[in-house]
Design a protein around this motif. Sequence first.
Motif, PDB file in Angstrom:
ATOM      1  N   ASN A 440       0.826  -1.216   0.000  1.00  0.00           N
ATOM      2  CA  ASN A 440       0.000   0.000   0.000  1.00  0.00           C
ATOM      3  C   ASN A 440       0.859   1.266   0.000  1.00  0.00           C
ATOM      4  O   ASN A 440       0.556   2.235  -0.695  1.00  0.00           O
ATOM      5  N   MET A 441       1.954   1.255   0.772  1.00  0.00           N
ATOM      6  CA  MET A 441       2.817   2.443   0.858  1.00  0.00           C
ATOM      7  C   MET A 441       3.592   2.673  -0.442  1.00  0.00           C
ATOM      8  O   MET A 441       3.924   3.800  -0.783  1.00  0.00           O
ATOM      9  N   SER A 442       3.904   1.586  -1.175  1.00  0.00           N
ATOM     10  CA  SER A 442       4.712   1.729  -2.390  1.00  0.00           C
ATOM     11  C   SER A 442       3.874   1.955  -3.638  1.00  0.00           C
ATOM     12  O   SER A 442       4.412   2.256  -4.685  1.00  0.00           O
ATOM     13  N   TRP A 443       2.571   1.758  -3.528  1.00  0.00           N
ATOM     14  CA  TRP A 443       1.710   1.780  -4.709  1.00  0.00           C
ATOM     15  C   TRP A 443       1.713   3.156  -5.379  1.00  0.00           C
ATOM     16  O   TRP A 443       1.610   4.166  -4.700  1.00  0.00           O
ATOM     17  N   PRO A 444       1.838   3.230  -6.720  1.00  0.00           N
ATOM     18  CA  PRO A 444       1.821   4.533  -7.410  1.00  0.00           C
ATOM     19  C   PRO A 444       0.488   5.251  -7.210  1.00  0.00           C
ATOM     20  O   PRO A 444      -0.570   4.635  -7.355  1.00  0.00           O
ATOM     21  N   ARG A 445       0.552   6.534  -6.858  1.00  0.00           N
ATOM     22  CA  ARG A 445      -0.673   7.309  -6.581  1.00  0.00           C
ATOM     23  C   ARG A 445      -0.981   8.349  -7.662  1.00  0.00           C
ATOM     24  O   ARG A 445      -2.055   8.920  -7.668  1.00  0.00           O
ATOM     25  N   THR A 446      -0.006   8.645  -8.509  1.00  0.00           N
ATOM     26  CA  THR A 446      -0.197   9.731  -9.483  1.00  0.00           C
ATOM     27  C   THR A 446       0.098   9.214 -10.887  1.00  0.00           C
ATOM     28  O   THR A 446       1.243   9.307 -11.360  1.00  0.00           O
ATOM     29  N   PRO A 447      -0.911   8.664 -11.579  1.00  0.00           N
ATOM     30  CA  PRO A 447      -0.703   8.029 -12.883  1.00  0.00           C
ATOM     31  C   PRO A 447      -0.087   8.957 -13.927  1.00  0.00           C
ATOM     32  O   PRO A 447       0.622   8.496 -14.829  1.00  0.00           O
ATOM     33  N   ASP A 448      -0.341  10.268 -13.800  1.00  0.00           N
ATOM     34  CA  ASP A 448       0.160  11.198 -14.830  1.00  0.00           C
ATOM     35  C   ASP A 448       1.616  11.604 -14.609  1.00  0.00           C
ATOM     36  O   ASP A 448       2.233  12.194 -15.494  1.00  0.00           O
ATOM     37  N   ALA A 449       2.152  11.291 -13.438  1.00  0.00           N
ATOM     38  CA  ALA A 449       3.537  11.698 -13.121  1.00  0.00           C
ATOM     39  C   ALA A 449       4.536  10.787 -13.838  1.00  0.00           C
ATOM     40  O   ALA A 449       4.194   9.679 -14.252  1.00  0.00           O
ATOM     41  N   PRO A 450       5.796  11.253 -13.991  1.00  0.00           N
ATOM     42  CA  PRO A 450       6.826  10.398 -14.616  1.00  0.00           C
ATOM     43  C   PRO A 450       7.012   9.102 -13.823  1.00  0.00           C
ATOM     44  O   PRO A 450       6.759   9.061 -12.612  1.00  0.00           O
TER      45      PRO A 450
END
Length: 494
Positions: A440-450
């Motif tokens: 949960n802590m490592s999961w990507p949160r911002t799909p639009d980011a590099p």
Amino acid sequence: MNNPLQPGALLDSDAEQLRKLGYTSNFNRTMSLWENFALGFTYLSPVVGVYTLFALCLAAGGPPMFWSYLLVGIGQMLVCLIFCEVVSQFPISGGVYPWARRLVGKRWAWMVGWIYSISLCVTIAAVALGAGPYIATLLGFESTPVTNTLVALALTLIATVLNLSGTKLLARVAMFGFLCELIGAIVIGCYLLMFERHQPFSVLFNTFDIRIDGSYWPAFLTASLAGMFLYYGFEACGDVAEETPNPSRRIPKAMRMTIWIGGAASMFAALALILAVPDMAAVINGTDKDPMTTILDSAFGVTGARMVMAVIIVSFVSCVLSLQAAASRLLYSYARDEMVMGSGLLKRLSPNTHVPVPALITCGVVPAAIVCAGFYLQNAIALVVSFAAIGIYLSFQMIVAGALFARARGWQPSGAFKLGKWGWPVNIAAQVYGALAIVNMSWPRTPDAPWYVNYGIVLVGAIVIVVGLVYMTLFRPYDKGNAPHGDAWKLHHQ
């Protein structure tokens, strides 16, 4: 003949227990149960944890983020119970490193110590930097990257000087920090609930129609980071095992108190803050980007808000102090077993204050260097800081896995605290919880980011682990000393 209840006899039996585990110690055993607990409480620091992440997590998941404190607390209690069993049998300074050494072996222990020491040094830097804006508000100057850096360096220096003064002062400052935090959290919380409540209790179940890909759960999991950055102070109680009388009984008790009392204080503070938000929609849609300041200014006025800031600053100072104490004991125990470069120097204790002076100075210099690097590499340091919490969770899960490994080899905990028939189910549940928390802590949160932002935490974690493995393979630091290792299950059969 000494009565076994007399302090002298108790200290003699503690020294004998340590000698049987393969060590002698010149630490001062002066830390009471409550002082040991206070160290864990201020390392966990509910005020620092809740106030630092409140705005971010409330905006991400809305008021139901409150329940993450409860759910994460239950998960971390499972981990805490495993630690209680291990520290009760192996009350050795340095916490996770010596536990890993006895449960699994030298290489596993070296890796645990490597990941945890980096995580602690980064966390010290992050907490010191986090104090900057609060001190700026209190003293009436503008918070900038320059002032935050200078405040963080000053705070690190103050903590180092206090820690160098000895275990008694550390215990007293931790106790003072605990009382300030607890009284502060209760007084501020009660005032907000009685006089500044703008939201009904039912708001705790209102998602305000937050959706990510059509579902609320991803938003709640993001908001649950609020709880995940809170509940790992209990380990610090074990870091000072050789400075606490009767550690086999007292430290497991102090660890559990850290979660009960720290968790309750955190949940109470979060509840009061959520119900005191004047305009919840403005927080969630981003109009009110700093609900903490909005709440404190409207509730207490400028003068009152500054008094609250003073409590928060005490919390930051005692948190840095406790983190540094934990890191220095880890480094000391690492050096005592010849597991690190400069072991001869780092394992020295002061003859006057009985604390590991070179290890403490190192645990002041390294975070100060990270603070300075952060001034020039702000985006990079954000990734490193976010890795710190995962590094701590990863280290903890390596102990939980180590306990499972030792149980499979026949280990039956023989300390004063034992889970008995619950050992296996609690151990497995703690492992599952920890693995899910790390994902949960490592999961990507911002799909639009590099990609390097989305997977930055995983990338930093991989770099730390690979560098550790390469260093370990090339220089074999784990083969230098001859302290006991991998004997948890053997001790039972002897």
